[in-house]
Design a protein around this motif. Structure first.
Motif, PDB file in Angstrom:
ATOM      1  N   SER A 169       0.865  -1.171   0.000  1.00  0.00           N
ATOM      2  CA  SER A 169       0.000   0.000   0.000  1.00  0.00           C
ATOM      3  C   SER A 169       0.901   1.219   0.000  1.00  0.00           C
ATOM      4  CB  SER A 169      -0.938   0.005   1.225  1.00  0.00           C
ATOM      5  OG  SER A 169      -0.191   0.118   2.417  1.00  0.00           O
ATOM      6  N   THR A 170       0.453   2.273  -0.639  1.00  0.00           N
ATOM      7  CA  THR A 170       1.292   3.456  -0.774  1.00  0.00           C
ATOM      8  C   THR A 170       1.251   4.319   0.477  1.00  0.00           C
ATOM      9  OG1 THR A 170       1.740   5.420  -2.104  1.00  0.00           O
ATOM     10  CG2 THR A 170      -0.560   4.780  -1.848  1.00  0.00           C
ATOM     11  N   THR A 171       2.366   4.987   0.772  1.00  0.00           N
ATOM     12  CA  THR A 171       2.436   5.969   1.849  1.00  0.00           C
ATOM     13  C   THR A 171       2.467   7.384   1.282  1.00  0.00           C
ATOM     14  OG1 THR A 171       4.868   5.983   1.894  1.00  0.00           O
ATOM     15  CG2 THR A 171       3.736   4.362   3.274  1.00  0.00           C
ATOM     16  N   GLY A 172       2.377   7.495  -0.034  1.00  0.00           N
ATOM     17  CA  GLY A 172       2.499   8.783  -0.697  1.00  0.00           C
ATOM     18  C   GLY A 172       3.902   8.984  -1.234  1.00  0.00           C
ATOM     19  N   ASP A 173       4.911   8.787  -0.360  1.00  0.00           N
ATOM     20  CA  ASP A 173       6.304   8.912  -0.798  1.00  0.00           C
ATOM     21  C   ASP A 173       7.042   7.581  -0.687  1.00  0.00           C
ATOM     22  OD1 ASP A 173       6.323   8.713   1.914  1.00  0.00           O
ATOM     23  OD2 ASP A 173       7.588  10.463   2.280  1.00  0.00           O
ATOM     24  N   GLY A 174       6.296   6.500  -0.773  1.00  0.00           N
ATOM     25  CA  GLY A 174       6.899   5.174  -0.708  1.00  0.00           C
ATOM     26  C   GLY A 174       5.835   4.100  -0.586  1.00  0.00           C
ATOM     27  N   PHE A 175       6.211   2.971   0.015  1.00  0.00           N
ATOM     28  CA  PHE A 175       5.282   1.849   0.112  1.00  0.00           C
ATOM     29  C   PHE A 175       5.461   1.095   1.426  1.00  0.00           C
ATOM     30  CE2 PHE A 175       6.048   2.279  -4.477  1.00  0.00           C
ATOM     31  CZ  PHE A 175       4.746   2.360  -4.956  1.00  0.00           C
ATOM     32  N   TYR A 176       4.353   0.583   1.947  1.00  0.00           N
ATOM     33  CA  TYR A 176       4.385  -0.511   2.905  1.00  0.00           C
ATOM     34  C   TYR A 176       4.331  -1.794   2.085  1.00  0.00           C
ATOM     35  CZ  TYR A 176       3.324   2.471   6.969  1.00  0.00           C
ATOM     36  OH  TYR A 176       3.373   3.405   7.967  1.00  0.00           O
ATOM     37  N   VAL A 177       5.150  -2.781   2.444  1.00  0.00           N
ATOM     38  CA  VAL A 177       5.176  -4.054   1.724  1.00  0.00           C
ATOM     39  C   VAL A 177       5.157  -5.187   2.741  1.00  0.00           C
ATOM     40  CG1 VAL A 177       6.430  -5.499   0.064  1.00  0.00           C
ATOM     41  CG2 VAL A 177       6.535  -3.002  -0.128  1.00  0.00           C
ATOM     42  N   TRP A 178       4.315  -6.173   2.511  1.00  0.00           N
ATOM     43  CA  TRP A 178       4.276  -7.328   3.414  1.00  0.00           C
ATOM     44  C   TRP A 178       4.022  -8.591   2.618  1.00  0.00           C
ATOM     45  CZ3 TRP A 178       0.539  -3.623   2.935  1.00  0.00           C
ATOM     46  CH2 TRP A 178      -0.749  -4.039   2.588  1.00  0.00           C
ATOM     47  N   ASN A 179       4.271  -9.710   3.256  1.00  0.00           N
ATOM     48  CA  ASN A 179       4.039 -11.027   2.672  1.00  0.00           C
ATOM     49  C   ASN A 179       2.661 -11.506   3.123  1.00  0.00           C
ATOM     50  OD1 ASN A 179       4.182 -13.599   1.622  1.00  0.00           O
ATOM     51  ND2 ASN A 179       6.187 -14.074   2.495  1.00  0.00           N
ATOM     52  N   ARG A 180       1.804 -11.836   2.155  1.00  0.00           N
ATOM     53  CA  ARG A 180       0.481 -12.334   2.525  1.00  0.00           C
ATOM     54  C   ARG A 180       0.570 -13.659   3.278  1.00  0.00           C
ATOM     55  NH1 ARG A 180      -0.789 -10.424  -2.862  1.00  0.00           N
ATOM     56  NH2 ARG A 180      -2.210  -8.636  -2.780  1.00  0.00           N
ATOM     57  N   LEU A 182       1.956 -16.200   6.110  1.00  0.00           N
ATOM     58  CA  LEU A 182       2.264 -15.970   7.515  1.00  0.00           C
ATOM     59  C   LEU A 182       3.290 -16.968   8.029  1.00  0.00           C
ATOM     60  CD1 LEU A 182      -1.335 -15.340   8.929  1.00  0.00           C
ATOM     61  CD2 LEU A 182       0.436 -13.618   8.509  1.00  0.00           C
ATOM     62  N   GLY A 183       3.969 -16.612   9.115  1.00  0.00           N
ATOM     63  CA  GLY A 183       4.905 -17.517   9.745  1.00  0.00           C
ATOM     64  C   GLY A 183       6.338 -17.021   9.650  1.00  0.00           C
ATOM     65  N   LEU A 184       7.229 -17.710  10.373  1.00  0.00           N
ATOM     66  CA  LEU A 184       8.642 -17.322  10.394  1.00  0.00           C
ATOM     67  C   LEU A 184       9.254 -17.389   8.999  1.00  0.00           C
ATOM     68  CD1 LEU A 184      11.193 -16.563  11.926  1.00  0.00           C
ATOM     69  CD2 LEU A 184      11.559 -19.006  12.410  1.00  0.00           C
ATOM     70  N   GLY A 185       8.933 -18.454   8.253  1.00  0.00           N
ATOM     71  CA  GLY A 185       9.478 -18.588   6.904  1.00  0.00           C
ATOM     72  C   GLY A 185       9.068 -17.434   6.013  1.00  0.00           C
ATOM     73  N   ALA A 186       7.809 -16.998   6.145  1.00  0.00           N
ATOM     74  CA  ALA A 186       7.311 -15.873   5.352  1.00  0.00           C
ATOM     75  C   ALA A 186       8.031 -14.579   5.726  1.00  0.00           C
ATOM     76  CB  ALA A 186       5.810 -15.719   5.558  1.00  0.00           C
ATOM     77  N   ASP A 187       8.293 -14.391   7.016  1.00  0.00           N
ATOM     78  CA  ASP A 187       9.001 -13.189   7.458  1.00  0.00           C
ATOM     79  C   ASP A 187      10.450 -13.190   6.977  1.00  0.00           C
ATOM     80  OD1 ASP A 187       6.698 -12.375   8.703  1.00  0.00           O
ATOM     81  OD2 ASP A 187       7.334 -12.942  10.727  1.00  0.00           O
TER      82      ASP A 187
END
Length: 213
Positions: A169-180, A182-187
């Motif tokens: 999702s945009t912050t206006g001057d960048g992005f938040y990014v995450w892995n859909r 879940l779990g330690l492997g995903a992180d």
């Protein structure tokens, strides 16, 4: 062994997405729940501001899967006073041999239009340094370069066979990014992606200098 989705099932999923996207209204609404019915699926679409009011009293509404068995779905519909919307499809959804796709596949599609509370998930935040001082054309170029770096990193991980399903999702001057996922492997996969994005950004500095923090 994971069941291969037929071209017909893929097209049916695409058609479901075509019907759902307008209901989302560019983020004004959220898909709170869905269930399987005789002729397709039913969904509960709730304005985000209204949903946040419900959540203050019933936090559980944002926990777990968006898929609900028919009885629970009806209970949530009564509580929110939202009329279910039916989406017709010939797609057979379930975890049986006769099903075209497992319900988890449709769940993945629905969740792109929903809001969920996660108690533990790694998230990356990219902010472009000096973004507000750049001209509009420079801002577009820098956002595009950042998005390319993220996409290039995800593509490389796909080549390596590392499972990652990113959302942003945009912050206006960048992005938040995450892995859909879940779990330690995903992180840990997200951490690898961060390293790749920063490496791509560093390579790009010689052509268009900008920083990330």
């Amino acid at each position: 062994m994971k069941k291969k989705i037929s071209p017909e099932a893929s097209e049916a999923l695409r058609q479901i997405d075509v019907h759902i996207n307008p209901l989302w209204q560019l983020g004004r609404n959220a898909l709170l729940a869905w269930t399987i019915c005789k002729s397709g699926i039913k969904v509960l679409v709730v304005p985000v501001q209204k949903l946040l009011g419900f959540v203050s009293e019933q936090p559980v509404l944002l926990h777990g899967t968006r898929f609900m068995e028919e009885k629970r779905f009806a209970t949530v519909a009564d509580y929110t006073r939202v009329e279910p919307i039916q989406i017709m499809t010939s797609l057979k959804i379930g975890n049986t041999e006769a099903a075209d796709v497992p319900w988890q596949t449709v769940e993945g599609l629905i969740r792109r239009y929903s809001i969920s509370e996660t108690l533990a998930r790694a998230v990356m935040l990219f902010d472009i340094v000096g973004f507000s001082k750049a001209t509009p054309i420079q801002q577009i170029g820098r956002l595009n370069a950042l998005e390319y770096a993220i996409n290039a990193g995800q593509r490389q991980m796909t080549v390596w066979g590392v499972p990652i399903d990113i959302a942003r999702s945009t912050t206006g001057d960048g992005f938040y990014v995450w892995n859909r996922n879940l779990g330690l492997g995903a992180d840990l996969a997200l951490l690898v992606l961060l390293i790749l994005v920063l490496a791509e950004n560093n390579l790009d500095r010689s052509q268009d200098r900008f920083g990330l923090s």
